[in-house]
Design a protein around this motif. Sequence first.
Motif, PDB file in Angstrom:
ATOM      1  N   THR A   1      42.157  42.661  48.006  1.00  0.00           N
ATOM      2  CA  THR A   1      42.643  42.488  46.633  1.00  0.00           C
ATOM      3  C   THR A   1      41.509  42.041  45.718  1.00  0.00           C
ATOM      4  OG1 THR A   1      44.859  41.906  47.421  1.00  0.00           O
ATOM      5  CG2 THR A   1      44.315  41.295  45.160  1.00  0.00           C
ATOM      6  N   GLN A   2      40.675  41.104  46.201  1.00  0.00           N
ATOM      7  CA  GLN A   2      39.523  40.636  45.424  1.00  0.00           C
ATOM      8  C   GLN A   2      38.591  41.786  45.077  1.00  0.00           C
ATOM      9  OE1 GLN A   2      39.979  36.932  44.451  1.00  0.00           O
ATOM     10  NE2 GLN A   2      37.823  37.129  44.924  1.00  0.00           N
ATOM     11  N   ILE A   3      38.310  42.611  46.070  1.00  0.00           N
ATOM     12  CA  ILE A   3      37.347  43.704  45.895  1.00  0.00           C
ATOM     13  C   ILE A   3      37.894  44.779  44.951  1.00  0.00           C
ATOM     14  CG2 ILE A   3      36.126  45.559  47.091  1.00  0.00           C
ATOM     15  CD1 ILE A   3      36.054  43.622  49.558  1.00  0.00           C
ATOM     16  N   VAL A   4      39.165  45.144  45.146  1.00  0.00           N
ATOM     17  CA  VAL A   4      39.783  46.177  44.303  1.00  0.00           C
ATOM     18  C   VAL A   4      39.930  45.688  42.867  1.00  0.00           C
ATOM     19  CG1 VAL A   4      41.887  47.528  43.919  1.00  0.00           C
ATOM     20  CG2 VAL A   4      40.984  47.253  46.237  1.00  0.00           C
ATOM     21  N   ALA A   5      40.189  44.383  42.698  1.00  0.00           N
ATOM     22  CA  ALA A   5      40.401  43.829  41.354  1.00  0.00           C
ATOM     23  C   ALA A   5      39.150  43.904  40.485  1.00  0.00           C
ATOM     24  CB  ALA A   5      40.874  42.378  41.454  1.00  0.00           C
ATOM     25  N   ALA A   6      37.975  43.896  41.116  1.00  0.00           N
ATOM     26  CA  ALA A   6      36.710  43.863  40.363  1.00  0.00           C
ATOM     27  C   ALA A   6      36.555  45.049  39.413  1.00  0.00           C
ATOM     28  CB  ALA A   6      35.532  43.765  41.324  1.00  0.00           C
ATOM     29  N   PRO A   7      36.602  46.288  39.907  1.00  0.00           N
ATOM     30  CA  PRO A   7      36.425  47.410  38.964  1.00  0.00           C
ATOM     31  C   PRO A   7      37.560  47.529  37.952  1.00  0.00           C
ATOM     32  CG  PRO A   7      37.045  48.216  41.151  1.00  0.00           C
ATOM     33  CD  PRO A   7      36.729  46.762  41.289  1.00  0.00           C
ATOM     34  N   PHE A   8      38.771  47.154  38.362  1.00  0.00           N
ATOM     35  CA  PHE A   8      39.901  47.275  37.436  1.00  0.00           C
ATOM     36  C   PHE A   8      39.777  46.298  36.267  1.00  0.00           C
ATOM     37  CE2 PHE A   8      42.029  49.750  40.746  1.00  0.00           C
ATOM     38  CZ  PHE A   8      42.695  50.696  39.969  1.00  0.00           C
ATOM     39  N   ALA A   9      39.216  45.117  36.520  1.00  0.00           N
ATOM     40  CA  ALA A   9      39.002  44.161  35.425  1.00  0.00           C
ATOM     41  C   ALA A   9      38.045  44.753  34.393  1.00  0.00           C
ATOM     42  CB  ALA A   9      38.446  42.846  35.973  1.00  0.00           C
ATOM     43  N   ILE A  10      36.991  45.411  34.876  1.00  0.00           N
ATOM     44  CA  ILE A  10      36.013  46.041  33.978  1.00  0.00           C
ATOM     45  C   ILE A  10      36.644  47.220  33.235  1.00  0.00           C
ATOM     46  CG2 ILE A  10      33.825  47.310  33.918  1.00  0.00           C
ATOM     47  CD1 ILE A  10      32.966  45.588  36.357  1.00  0.00           C
ATOM     48  N   ILE A  11      37.474  47.994  33.947  1.00  0.00           N
ATOM     49  CA  ILE A  11      38.157  49.142  33.322  1.00  0.00           C
ATOM     50  C   ILE A  11      39.058  48.674  32.181  1.00  0.00           C
ATOM     51  CG2 ILE A  11      39.944  50.894  33.726  1.00  0.00           C
ATOM     52  CD1 ILE A  11      38.686  51.260  36.550  1.00  0.00           C
ATOM     53  N   TYR A  12      39.749  47.559  32.385  1.00  0.00           N
ATOM     54  CA  TYR A  12      40.607  47.017  31.328  1.00  0.00           C
ATOM     55  C   TYR A  12      39.801  46.765  30.056  1.00  0.00           C
ATOM     56  CZ  TYR A  12      45.398  46.136  32.970  1.00  0.00           C
ATOM     57  OH  TYR A  12      46.705  46.272  33.347  1.00  0.00           O
ATOM     58  N   GLY A  13      38.603  46.206  30.228  1.00  0.00           N
ATOM     59  CA  GLY A  13      37.756  45.935  29.069  1.00  0.00           C
ATOM     60  C   GLY A  13      37.356  47.196  28.335  1.00  0.00           C
ATOM     61  N   LYS A  14      37.018  48.234  29.073  1.00  0.00           N
ATOM     62  CA  LYS A  14      36.616  49.498  28.456  1.00  0.00           C
ATOM     63  C   LYS A  14      37.804  50.177  27.765  1.00  0.00           C
ATOM     64  CE  LYS A  14      32.684  50.396  31.525  1.00  0.00           C
ATOM     65  NZ  LYS A  14      31.694  50.237  30.446  1.00  0.00           N
ATOM     66  N   LEU A  15      38.973  50.123  28.402  1.00  0.00           N
ATOM     67  CA  LEU A  15      40.164  50.737  27.801  1.00  0.00           C
ATOM     68  C   LEU A  15      40.628  49.969  26.564  1.00  0.00           C
ATOM     69  CD1 LEU A  15      42.245  51.735  30.976  1.00  0.00           C
ATOM     70  CD2 LEU A  15      40.917  53.225  29.460  1.00  0.00           C
ATOM     71  N   ALA A  16      40.395  48.640  26.577  1.00  0.00           N
ATOM     72  CA  ALA A  16      40.746  47.838  25.393  1.00  0.00           C
ATOM     73  C   ALA A  16      39.919  48.278  24.192  1.00  0.00           C
ATOM     74  CB  ALA A  16      40.521  46.356  25.678  1.00  0.00           C
ATOM     75  N   HIS A  17      38.684  48.671  24.448  1.00  0.00           N
ATOM     76  CA  HIS A  17      37.806  49.152  23.372  1.00  0.00           C
ATOM     77  C   HIS A  17      38.321  50.481  22.817  1.00  0.00           C
ATOM     78  CE1 HIS A  17      34.114  49.366  21.075  1.00  0.00           C
ATOM     79  NE2 HIS A  17      33.882  50.581  21.534  1.00  0.00           N
ATOM     80  N   LYS A  18      38.959  51.259  23.685  1.00  0.00           N
ATOM     81  CA  LYS A  18      39.455  52.578  23.278  1.00  0.00           C
ATOM     82  C   LYS A  18      40.856  52.510  22.673  1.00  0.00           C
ATOM     83  CE  LYS A  18      40.102  57.296  25.006  1.00  0.00           C
ATOM     84  NZ  LYS A  18      39.959  58.213  26.162  1.00  0.00           N
ATOM     85  N   PHE A  19      41.754  51.737  23.298  1.00  0.00           N
ATOM     86  CA  PHE A  19      43.164  51.730  22.883  1.00  0.00           C
ATOM     87  C   PHE A  19      43.605  50.450  22.162  1.00  0.00           C
ATOM     88  CE2 PHE A  19      43.100  54.526  26.674  1.00  0.00           C
ATOM     89  CZ  PHE A  19      43.557  55.686  26.072  1.00  0.00           C
ATOM     90  N   SER A  20      42.803  49.407  22.168  1.00  0.00           N
ATOM     91  CA  SER A  20      43.070  48.079  21.596  1.00  0.00           C
ATOM     92  C   SER A  20      43.426  47.093  22.702  1.00  0.00           C
ATOM     93  CB  SER A  20      44.169  48.087  20.524  1.00  0.00           C
ATOM     94  OG  SER A  20      45.463  47.923  21.083  1.00  0.00           O
ATOM     95  N   VAL A  21      43.013  45.863  22.479  1.00  0.00           N
ATOM     96  CA  VAL A  21      43.238  44.811  23.465  1.00  0.00           C
ATOM     97  C   VAL A  21      44.721  44.528  23.627  1.00  0.00           C
ATOM     98  CG1 VAL A  21      42.911  43.000  21.721  1.00  0.00           C
ATOM     99  CG2 VAL A  21      42.630  42.433  24.127  1.00  0.00           C
ATOM    100  N   LYS A  22      45.465  44.588  22.535  1.00  0.00           N
ATOM    101  CA  LYS A  22      46.893  44.297  22.591  1.00  0.00           C
ATOM    102  C   LYS A  22      47.626  45.336  23.445  1.00  0.00           C
ATOM    103  CE  LYS A  22      50.416  42.570  19.406  1.00  0.00           C
ATOM    104  NZ  LYS A  22      50.769  42.408  17.982  1.00  0.00           N
ATOM    105  N   THR A  23      47.253  46.584  23.292  1.00  0.00           N
ATOM    106  CA  THR A  23      47.852  47.657  24.093  1.00  0.00           C
ATOM    107  C   THR A  23      47.630  47.405  25.574  1.00  0.00           C
ATOM    108  OG1 THR A  23      47.567  49.294  22.339  1.00  0.00           O
ATOM    109  CG2 THR A  23      47.812  50.136  24.588  1.00  0.00           C
ATOM    110  N   MET A  24      46.408  47.017  25.936  1.00  0.00           N
ATOM    111  CA  MET A  24      46.104  46.799  27.357  1.00  0.00           C
ATOM    112  C   MET A  24      46.785  45.533  27.897  1.00  0.00           C
ATOM    113  SD  MET A  24      44.653  49.467  28.114  1.00  0.00           S
ATOM    114  CE  MET A  24      44.537  48.988  29.842  1.00  0.00           C
TER     115      MET A  24
END
Length: 420
Positions: free
Chosen positions: A281-304
């Motif tokens: 879970t720790q290992i899988v969570a790492a890239p997803f946390a970064i993906i959330y940040g990139k998607l927030a830039h595209k779709f907005s932080v509130k959306t994510m």
Amino acid sequence: MKNGKYTKTENSWVLYDWANSAYSIVITTAVFPLFFKSVATDAGIEMNDSTAYLGYTVAIATFILAMLGPILGTIADYKGLKKKFFFAFFLIGSVSTVSLAFVPDGSWLPLLIIYAITAVGFHGANIFYDAFLVDVTPEEKMDEVSSRGFGLGYIGGAIPFIISIAIILLAEKGIIPIEMAIATKLAFVITGIWWFAFTIPMLKNVIQIHSIEREPKLLAGSFRRLGNTFKEIKKYRTVFIFLLAYFFYIDGVGTIISMSTAYGSDLGIGATDLLIILLVTQIVAAPFAIIYGKLAHKFSVKTMLYVGICVYIIICIYAFFLSTTLDFWILAMLVATSQGGIQALSRSYFAQLVPKEKSNEFFGFYNIFGKFAAVMGPLLVGVTAQMTGSSAYGVFSLVILFIIGGILLRMVPKPQSELV
């Protein structure tokens, strides 16, 4: 961020997530609780009593920080004080973590007292670390930088954890000629040194940019400014509505994190399987946390944030029907997709809402809401589970927290960086 690269200051700040996450998994979650239970049992303390003592210690340390957070933050908003406060709490935390290894065998009470000191140091440093986000990066990059911190934190926490568990298991099997107690104490030393070493870049390269000029009487001035914040609460209505929303949904997130192993045990999943699931879970969570940040830039932080809340509602519903180890694996991977992202974006969203020169004061409030949120969720799960006789109903009851948090979040406007 030019050409996809982060600045030296941003990287140094992010590296602290890498540094202190070792404490979260080794001391808070996995190794220390089991070691303390073993020491207390050997000293003649009943199992239920030792669990209660550990719980009381966590509660006391949490209460101390929750109460001191806003006033310490208000003082640290004065020019040149933020890093001094950060350094003091970081030093207390890292040194006392190493000190756990030198508590005499069988001394469960001193062990518990030092553990409380480590918790105060860890959580106290985090108040000022989070508040430094406004100093290290502009608003339009906060989501991505914060998410990157959480992502690297998962990896940074996993490495010393794996090393520590390897030493403990090798000692248990007699492959390395040391006692289990010594092997476990080595885990505390590794954690403290890891935390200290990777904090050095933060100490060298991150400086306080936004501040308030010092007054002759710092303490009196701090209390006065804190009082003025409460008097002007309408002025900061958006901030406090967000904190209320955060209180509810982060309560659900934290409850699932803290009670997941207990729920897995109730399903009959063995300790070894739970340990492996925790690591993955720790290992899988790492890239997803970064993906959330990139998607927030595209779709907005509130959306994510809404995406994260919806994922957690699905998690609570799915948990109701859990029956096998495979089901628990699927649940854990669902958690891994969103637990880092929702926490990282909450931090960056809040940093964009607060006055930069008062960031420490407001992150002190952020700390209070986060800490007291850790009470209601477990209580809701416990009461529901006892009333229904099923842990599944307990976890399912958390849906209400995410729904309330989502509704309140709708009342919070977009941060300024998304309006331009």
